[in-house]
Scaffold this active site. Structure first.
Site, PDB file in Angstrom:
ATOM      1  CD  GLU A   1      -2.897   1.374   2.179  1.00 27.90           C
ATOM      2  OE1 GLU A   1      -2.956   0.527   3.091  1.00 27.90           O
ATOM      3  OE2 GLU A   1      -3.730   2.280   2.017  1.00 27.90           O
TER       4      GLU A   1
ATOM      5  CG  ASP B   1      -3.360  -2.854   4.235  1.00 24.31           C
ATOM      6  OD1 ASP B   1      -2.638  -2.012   4.789  1.00 24.31           O
ATOM      7  OD2 ASP B   1      -4.567  -2.644   3.952  1.00 24.31           O
TER       8      ASP B   1
ATOM      9  CB  ILE C   1      -1.495  -0.732   9.616  1.00 23.52           C
ATOM     10  CG1 ILE C   1      -0.115  -0.694  10.280  1.00 23.52           C
ATOM     11  CG2 ILE C   1      -2.593  -0.752  10.694  1.00 23.52           C
ATOM     12  CD1 ILE C   1       0.080   0.497  11.241  1.00 23.52           C
ATOM     13  CG  ASP C   2      -7.158  -3.569   6.458  1.00 25.85           C
ATOM     14  OD1 ASP C   2      -7.238  -2.676   5.596  1.00 25.85           O
ATOM     15  OD2 ASP C   2      -8.153  -4.213   6.860  1.00 25.85           O
TER      16      ASP C   2
ATOM     17  CB  THR D   1      -4.274   3.183   9.038  1.00 24.49           C
ATOM     18  OG1 THR D   1      -3.381   2.227   8.486  1.00 24.49           O
ATOM     19  CG2 THR D   1      -3.460   4.381   9.456  1.00 24.49           C
TER      20      THR D   1
ATOM     21  CG  ASP E   1      -8.074  -2.409   1.412  1.00 24.15           C
ATOM     22  OD1 ASP E   1      -7.339  -2.009   2.323  1.00 24.15           O
ATOM     23  OD2 ASP E   1      -8.537  -1.661   0.519  1.00 24.15           O
TER      24      ASP E   1
HETATM   25  C1  IPD Z   1      -9.178   0.602   5.043  1.00 21.73           C
HETATM   26  C2  IPD Z   1      -9.916  -0.397   5.894  1.00 21.73           C
HETATM   27  C3  IPD Z   1     -11.385  -0.031   5.984  1.00 21.73           C
HETATM   28  C4  IPD Z   1     -12.022   0.083   4.616  1.00 21.73           C
HETATM   29  C5  IPD Z   1     -11.250   1.058   3.753  1.00 21.73           C
HETATM   30  C6  IPD Z   1      -9.784   0.636   3.661  1.00 21.73           C
HETATM   31  P1  IPD Z   1      -6.606   1.085   5.676  1.00 21.73           P
HETATM   32  O1  IPD Z   1      -7.816   0.250   4.923  1.00 21.73           O
HETATM   33  O2  IPD Z   1      -9.790  -1.698   5.390  1.00 21.73           O
HETATM   34  O3  IPD Z   1     -12.117  -1.007   6.692  1.00 21.73           O
HETATM   35  O4  IPD Z   1     -13.338   0.534   4.779  1.00 21.73           O
HETATM   36  O5  IPD Z   1     -11.833   1.038   2.469  1.00 21.73           O
HETATM   37  O6  IPD Z   1      -9.074   1.551   2.880  1.00 21.73           O
HETATM   38  O7  IPD Z   1      -6.608   2.439   5.069  1.00 21.73           O
HETATM   39  O8  IPD Z   1      -6.917   1.094   7.108  1.00 21.73           O
HETATM   40  O9  IPD Z   1      -5.436   0.274   5.290  1.00 21.73           O
HETATM   41 CA    CA Z   2      -6.314  -1.433   4.022  1.00 25.56          CA
HETATM   42 CA    CA Z   3      -3.240   0.165   5.221  1.00 24.39          CA
END
Ligand code: IPD
Ligand code: CA
Ligand code: CA
Length: 258
Positions: A64, A80, A82-83, A85, A208
């Site tokens: 990412e 990813d 950190i998913d 964030t 994601d």
């Molecule tokens: C997000 C998370 C979130 C989703 C967003 C993503 P991030 O990723 O997965 O649940 O609703 O569309 O972008 O930005 O925390 O890596």
């Molecule tokens: Ca993510």
């Molecule tokens: Ca992320």
């Protein structure tokens, strides 16, 4: 070999999350004000890259915060760091590291690890899915009206027909519980583990869902795009369910009534 690199890499990323969580770290906005990247995202990514590049210097990496690092290899790591964030940045322990491994265009391995709950989800194509080494399976519910769902919303309001708010409203008007965890990778894993009966989202990126969609499929679930076509993580929409409520949820998402 690839699996042991994957496990080493995901632990290396998670160690960085634990190091920074609830501490002090820099936070910056990306494309929109609340689309965040923290110092921990970069540290996690760096730690993951180091493990992968030490073991497989020729492999393709898509991550990412760095983007694509293409090579001629047919093995691609989709990361990813950190998913979730926004959760991470607010001290909410619903976040994870997610890594999928694609070979010849097919996802073959995926791992999602939430170090704050110590939950490690892993799937290998054709070999099932596990949570902390125990086999997991999707739920058995077949009635959408009594299902427990989860969704997420994009960082920028999507003003389209059958958009996120319209679908959410339709489900909520029927008093269907729809949760919003803030981590698509965990939404998928919790669906795989039967905690949710289904997940949908309108706008995701490959990192994601790369690992999570394989985890749902290997737990016996069904994953498609918003129209019901076979899923590809390189397009935005996703419906991931236990299979039994898939058509009903898909109908609602495409304008059907409840
Ligand atoms: C997000 C998370 C979130 C989703 C967003 C993503 P991030 O990723 O997965 O649940 O609703 O569309 O972008 O930005 O925390 O890596
Ligand atoms: Ca993510
Ligand atoms: Ca992320």
């Amino acid at each position: 070999m690839i699996k042991s690199t994957l496990l080493q890499a995901i632990q290396a990323g998670a160690t960085e999350l634990k190091k920074y969580f609830n501490g002090t770290f820099t936070i910056a906005s990306k494309a929109t004000l609340n689309d965040l990247v923290t110092e921990a995202d970069h540290a996690s990514e760096k730690a993951i890259f180091s493990v992968i590049q030490n073991n497989h210097p020729d492999h393709f990496i898509l991550s990412e915060e760095t983007g694509a690092m293409p090579t001629a290899s047919s093995t691609k790591w989709i990361i990813d760091p950190i998913d979730g964030t926004i959760n991470f940045a607010n001290g909410i322990p619903i976040c994870c590291v997610s890594i999928g491994v694609e070979q010849e265009g097919k996802m073959i391995l995926g791992a999602v690890y939430n170090p704050f709950m110590n939950e490690m989800f892993i799937a290998e194509r054709g070999k099932g899915a596990t949570l902390n080494d125990q086999k997991i399976q999707v739920s058995n519910k077949s009635d959408l009206l009594s299902s427990c769902l989860v969704t997420g919303f994009p960082y920028q309001y999507l003003d389209t027909e059958n958009g996120p708010l319209q679908i959410f409203e339709k489900l909520i008007r029927k008093a269907i519980p729809v949760r919003r965890l803030g981590s698509a990778a965990l939404d998928l894993c919790w669906t795989a583990a039967g905690r949710f009966d289904g997940f949908y989202e309108h706008k995701l990126q490959a990192w994601d869902s790369a690992a999570g969609f394989l985890i749902v499929e290997e737990a016996g679930g069904k994953v498609t795009d918003l129209k019901g076509n076979p899923y590809s993580p390189y397009q935005p929409g996703i419906i991931a369910t236990n299979g039994k409520i898939h058509t009903s949820l898909q109908d609602v998402i495409n304008g059907g009534s409840l």
